[in-house]
Structures are given as C-alpha cells and as structure tokens.
Scaffold this motif. Structure first.
Motif, short mmCIF file in Angstrom:
data_model
loop_
_atom_site.label_atom_id
_atom_site.label_comp_id
_atom_site.label_asym_id
_atom_site.label_seq_id
_atom_site.Cartn_x
_atom_site.Cartn_y
_atom_site.Cartn_z
N PRO A 47 0.83 -1.22 0.00
CA PRO A 47 0.00 0.00 0.00
C PRO A 47 0.86 1.26 0.00
O PRO A 47 1.94 1.29 0.58
N HIS A 48 0.37 2.30 -0.67
CA HIS A 48 1.05 3.60 -0.73
C HIS A 48 0.03 4.69 -0.42
O HIS A 48 -1.17 4.53 -0.67
N ASN A 49 0.53 5.79 0.07
CA ASN A 49 -0.29 6.98 0.25
C ASN A 49 0.34 8.14 -0.50
O ASN A 49 1.56 8.33 -0.48
N THR A 50 -0.50 8.90 -1.21
CA THR A 50 -0.04 10.13 -1.84
C THR A 50 -0.56 11.30 -1.00
O THR A 50 -1.77 11.41 -0.77
N LEU A 51 0.34 12.14 -0.52
CA LEU A 51 -0.06 13.23 0.36
C LEU A 51 -0.30 14.52 -0.41
O LEU A 51 0.47 14.89 -1.31
N ASN A 52 -1.37 15.20 -0.04
CA ASN A 52 -1.61 16.55 -0.51
C ASN A 52 -0.76 17.49 0.35
O ASN A 52 -0.97 17.59 1.56
N ARG A 53 0.23 18.13 -0.24
CA ARG A 53 1.17 18.95 0.54
C ARG A 53 0.51 20.20 1.12
O ARG A 53 1.06 20.84 2.03
N LEU A 54 -0.68 20.55 0.64
CA LEU A 54 -1.38 21.71 1.20
C LEU A 54 -2.09 21.35 2.50
O LEU A 54 -2.16 22.15 3.44
N THR A 55 -2.64 20.12 2.55
CA THR A 55 -3.40 19.71 3.74
C THR A 55 -2.62 18.75 4.62
O THR A 55 -2.98 18.53 5.77
N GLY A 56 -1.56 18.13 4.06
CA GLY A 56 -0.79 17.15 4.83
C GLY A 56 -1.52 15.83 5.02
O GLY A 56 -1.14 15.03 5.87
N THR A 57 -2.55 15.58 4.22
CA THR A 57 -3.33 14.35 4.34
C THR A 57 -3.55 13.73 2.97
O THR A 57 -3.30 14.35 1.94
N THR A 58 -4.05 12.48 2.99
CA THR A 58 -4.53 11.88 1.75
C THR A 58 -5.95 12.38 1.52
O THR A 58 -6.54 13.05 2.35
N GLY A 59 -6.46 12.03 0.35
CA GLY A 59 -7.82 12.47 0.05
C GLY A 59 -8.39 11.67 -1.09
O GLY A 59 -8.18 10.46 -1.19
N ALA A 60 -9.09 12.33 -1.99
CA ALA A 60 -9.69 11.66 -3.14
C ALA A 60 -8.84 11.88 -4.38
O ALA A 60 -7.82 12.57 -4.37
N ASP A 61 -9.28 11.25 -5.47
CA ASP A 61 -8.64 11.39 -6.78
C ASP A 61 -7.15 11.06 -6.70
O ASP A 61 -6.78 10.01 -6.22
#
Length: 324
Positions: free
Chosen positions: A135-149
């Motif tokens: 498993p991998h996670n792609t982080l949104n650098r603006l929110t510091g979290t994963t999300g959708a898309d």
C-alpha cells in the motif's frame, strides 16, 4: 564489431518493483552511461544501433544456473510421444509450471532438455519469489493528508526474493566500443541506485559479482537450419525468419522514460510489439550467432519528448536444433 558473450552474477538486496527484463535493463545502461561519461559518449555507443550494430544486448535476469524454457507447442514435450496417447490436462498443467531449463541441459537433444525443465521452487532452491501488494499513500502537501482522486491511497505489486538471491545476466558486448570493466561500472551504478519502479523508495537494489566470458553448450550442427532460443524480449519483424518453424508469444511494451524524462509532462513512449522471452526463431544464420532482432526507435519513432530514444529489440540467444 568485436562481439563477446559474458555472464554477470547479480545478488539481489531488495524487492523488485519492475521485473529484470533485458530491454528495461538496457535502457538503464544507456542512462547510466550518459550519467557516467556524458551525452557525447552515449551517442558514440549508440552509433549504428538501429542498423544491426548494437554496442550491448542484455538478457532478462534469470535464476542462477537456469534459462527460460523455450516457447514450443505441447507436441514437443517428452510425454507427447508416449504410448499413453495425448497429454492430459494434469500433465499440461505440470509442464506449464516447469518454466526453467538447467544450464547443464543445454547442448543436449531437445526432448532431453525439455524433460529436465524445473519449476520456480526447484530453480530458486525451495525459496521461490513471492509477489506482494504494497500500500502507498499520496499526500496533498497543502493539507498534509490523503484524500480523493490523485491523493487517494493506492497499491502496487512488489516481488520479494530470498536474501542474496543470485541472478544470472547474459550480455553480448561489442568490446571495440566498451571494455567489460566499464560495463561493470554501469551495472554497479544501476544496482546502487536501483532498478525500475520505486528505486527511490529502496526497491531494485543489487550487487554485481563476477562478470566472466561464457559459452553455451550446443549440439553438433545438424542438417536442418539452426534455431535460436531468445533470452530477452525481441523484435523479429521483417528479418526473414521461417514462420513455419518459429514459435513465440507476443507482448506489448508500454515503455516509460527514466531519469530526468520520467518527470516530463509526457514520460510515456509509443507502444511496441515484441516476442516474449523464450521465443524460438529459425533462420539460415551462422550457428555461432550471439543475438538476433533489431534496434527500434530513433528519429522520433518512440518518443516525442526525446526523439533519439531507442528500444532494445535485440536478444541474446542460445543455438538449438529442432530435429533431434
């Protein structure tokens, strides 16, 4: 050209994200040469590449002491000529699982060689590779979290080998253009930085052991035209092989650039059709032929972002005869 066949012994240190395919390894050797010695030297090495004069032809990475089983119809299998009649489903399944030919069986009659085929478990000394989902996670650098898309978690396959698994790599080298000592430098650079996908995350690391001259055992020349058993994917199109006595599976390579072009707006190459590793091609060529196939690309045929891109459509070969 001054061609010589070498066998390099690799020791795997980590899991693989990308199989050790000959054409992929060749591409990494080209990038490594550019990084080591510059663009001018790479262009010198590639001079004549698409005209039948490769500086290097790389096999797939193979378990130590084994070659990929030739792609042949069931009629060639030893059991096909037995008194019990046609091969049953259980025998076909068992034959399909035996994917590797011991080096000690090369040079023997074809049916004897096929009878010696072994499974993954046998070829890898009871420690066959295991595929796993990572498993991998792609982080949104603006929110510091994963999300959708594009920021949603995802999984990718990895292949795990026994610690220090030894891998054989066969290399046809034009020694008039590159010394074997410099070839070692390229392989060590790839092993240190990592092969294929997720190398930056620690995958694809290996060490380089002995690189020694090699010669495959072959049968004495027969009356029939010799055949060539491939150790990497290759492009046989338009090269005059005897279609009635050649056997292959087709694969489509959806290539992707490495190095700095991997971060370009369009890192993908145009797809190409290749004959999968283990193909058998028959042609009126000298029995000592070391490789077959052709170099693909250049002049923008494979890539818009890098018009000079080439693809290894060559493969190292073992000479065999089909009439034994």
């Amino acid at each position: 050209m001054t061609l010589a066949l070498y066998r390099a012994r690799l020791q795997l240190h980590t899991a693989l994200g990308t199989p050790l395919a000959g054409d992929t390894l060749f591409g990494q050797c080209c990038w490594a040469a550019r990084e080591q010695w510059g663009e001018t030297e790479l262009q010198r090495l590639l001079d004549g590449y698409t005209d039948g004069h490769p500086w290097l032809v790389v096999s797939d990475g193979l378990p130590e002491g084994y070659l990929p089983k030739p792609t042949l119809p069931q009629s060639f299998e030893p059991a096909a000529g037995s008194a019990t009649g046609p091969i049953d489903a259980a025998t076909r399944k068992a034959n399909k699982a035996k994917r590797w030919i011991p080096l000690t069986a090369t040079g023997k009659p074809l049916k004897t060689m096929l009878k010696a085929a072994q499974s993954d478990k046998e070829a890898y000394a009871n420690r066959p590779p295991i595929e796993s989902i990572q498993p991998h996670n792609t982080l949104n650098r603006l929110t510091g979290t994963t999300g959708a898309d594009v920021f949603a978690p995802y999984t990718q396959r990895q292949t795990f080998f026994a610690s220090g698994q030894a891998i054989d790599l066969y290399l046809v080298l034009d020694e008039s253009r590159l010394a074997v000592e410099k070839l070692r430098i390229l392989l060590e650079a790839i092993g240190m930085h990592g092969h294929g996908r997720d190398a930056s995350s620690g995958l694809g690391k290996f060490g380089v052991g002995a690189i020694s001259p090699h010669r495959f055992e072959v049968m004495a020349p027969a009356k029939q035209t010799p055949s060539f058993w491939t150790l990497a994917p290759c492009a046989p199109q338009g090269l005059g092989f005897d279609g009635n006595n050649s056997y292959w599976r087709i694969i489509t390579r959806f290539g992707r650039h490495g190095n700095r072009h991997a971060l370009a707006a369009n890192p993908f190459k145009n797809p190409v059709l290749l004959a999968a590793t283990g193909a058998v091609f028959t042609a009126d060529k000298p029995a000592g032929t070391l490789f077959i196939g052709q170099g693909l690309g250049s002049n923008g045929q494979l890539s818009n972002s890098e018009p000079a891109t080439v693809q290894q459509g060559y493969a190292p070969v073992v000479n065999i005869h089909m009439d034994d």
